[in-house]
Design an enzyme around this catalytic site. Structure first.
Site, short mmCIF file in Angstrom:
data_model
loop_
_atom_site.label_atom_id
_atom_site.label_comp_id
_atom_site.label_asym_id
_atom_site.label_seq_id
_atom_site.Cartn_x
_atom_site.Cartn_y
_atom_site.Cartn_z
N LYS A 153 1.12 -0.85 -0.03
CA LYS A 153 0.09 0.04 -0.06
C LYS A 153 0.53 1.48 0.31
O LYS A 153 2.23 1.13 0.80
CB LYS A 153 -1.20 0.31 1.12
CG LYS A 153 -1.71 1.29 1.70
CD LYS A 153 -1.85 1.51 2.86
CE LYS A 153 -1.33 1.03 3.65
NZ LYS A 153 -0.38 2.68 3.68
N PRO A 204 8.32 -4.87 2.95
CA PRO A 204 9.85 -4.49 4.22
C PRO A 204 9.05 -4.60 4.98
O PRO A 204 7.79 -4.04 4.72
CB PRO A 204 9.95 -3.00 3.94
CG PRO A 204 10.09 -3.26 2.17
CD PRO A 204 9.08 -3.90 1.65
N VAL A 205 9.10 -4.60 6.77
CA VAL A 205 8.32 -4.97 7.38
C VAL A 205 8.87 -3.50 8.29
O VAL A 205 10.15 -2.66 8.79
CB VAL A 205 8.64 -5.84 9.03
CG1 VAL A 205 8.31 -5.65 10.03
CG2 VAL A 205 8.79 -7.27 7.40
N GLY A 210 2.38 -3.67 4.79
CA GLY A 210 2.80 -4.89 4.47
C GLY A 210 2.39 -5.69 5.27
O GLY A 210 1.47 -6.65 4.74
N GLY A 211 2.13 -5.92 6.77
CA GLY A 211 1.75 -6.38 7.91
C GLY A 211 -0.16 -6.65 7.11
O GLY A 211 -1.09 -6.97 7.13
N ASP A 224 -5.21 -0.03 8.86
CA ASP A 224 -5.47 -0.41 7.23
C ASP A 224 -5.60 -1.11 6.84
O ASP A 224 -5.50 -1.31 5.48
CB ASP A 224 -3.31 -0.17 6.82
CG ASP A 224 -3.30 0.97 7.05
OD1 ASP A 224 -3.57 2.08 7.11
OD2 ASP A 224 -1.60 1.89 6.85
#
Length: 292
Positions: A13, A98-99, A105-106, A140
């Site tokens: 995103k 990437p975290v 990402g999560g 999100d």
């Protein structure tokens, strides 16, 4: 119930804009953000099984703990609390985003898990319980569940109808520094809410017009994120020095930043430049708004 392996793509995103519009009595912040999605993605697979589990592979697998802090399992629990007898299974996550990087990402992984669980349990994607579970997992997650360009408002629960925006060649860069969203909002509270942001209004639907429009609508979390991770400023400076750059900006609460270009070739050249200048950073050319 569907048997066999099910797979969903969890796309990164990107917040093209992010305006903080206020703070609620419960401590959460209201926002307005133009959100799009990139080709860069994680892949989540579900195999029916009696017990639910999660295995993680991929370049960023080592940055997260499957047992404690992964949003995939939180999504399973959130939906399970709303759907009696929810069937889970064995999840496998191939982690390429990437975290703690400000690109969801999560949240994208959690949204993919909800879509997989819906398919596995015969739940329609427009079932209200899916969005309820999504918001319980994270602000999100609802927009990542839709995974289409739109304007996100409220704390993330209100989404505009899908927007027909042009494809935008882009370069994503992360200095391999995780930034805590909680810390960024704490820095924002210390500095005070921005007072000069403008509502988005009408959004152009051509690439040149959209990029010019974006120059007048920034990211209110940039300054507090810089206070938490000054390296973000180095990333933005490096992006602004690239040939063909049209716009450079931080996404979400950082530390991932993006640059927009007129062509995919320019974005790919930018990736090569960044690899030479800063080999310690993660950089990936992509296209925003490409139809999956």
């Amino acid at each position: 119930m569907i048997s066999g392996h099910l797979t969903q793509t969890a796309r990164a995103k990107i917040n093209l804009t992010l305006r903080i519009t206020g703070r609620r009595t419960d401590g959460y912040h209201e926002l307005e953000s133009l959100v799009v999605f990139a080709d860069i993605a994680d892949t989540l697979t579900l195999e029916p099984a009696v017990h639910t589990s999660l295995d993680i592979t991929g370049p960023f697998a080592g940055a997260i703990d499957a047992a404690t802090d992964n949003l995939v399992l939180k999504a399973v629990n959130a939906l399970g609390a709303l759907v009696p007898g929810l069937k889970g299974g064995r999840f496998r996550l191939d982690k390429h985003i990437p975290v703690a990087g400000g690109v969801g990402g999560g949240s994208a992984d959690a949204a993919a898990a909800l879509r997989l669980l819906a398919r596995h349990n015969g739940i329609s994607f427009d079932d209200a319980r899916l969005m309820t579970a999504a918001l319980r997992v994270g602000a999100d997650v609802p927009v990542c569940f839709v995974s289409h360009a739109c304007v996100m408002t409220g704390v993330g629960e209100r989404l505009s109808p899908p927007l027909d925006l042009p494809e935008l060649p882009a370069l994503l860069v992360n200095p391999r520094v995780g930034v805590s969203t909680r810390d960024v909002f704490a820095a924002l509270a210390k500095a005070g809410l921005p007072k000069d942001g403008r509502a988005l209004g009408d959004i152009p639907h051509d690439a040149a017009g959209l990029i010019e429009f974006l120059k007048s609508h920034g990211n209110d979390l940039t300054a507090p994120a810089l206070a938490c991770a000054p390296v973000i400023g180095e990333v933005l400076t490096a992006l602004e020095a690239l040939p063909g750059i049209r716009l450079a900006r931080m996404s979400g609460s950082g530390a991932t930043c993006f640059a927009l270009f007129a062509t995919e070739a320019e974005a790919q050249a930018g990736e090569s430049h960044l690899a030479a200048w800063h080999p310690e950073w993660w950089a990936a050319a992509t296209v925003l708004n490409r139809t999956p």
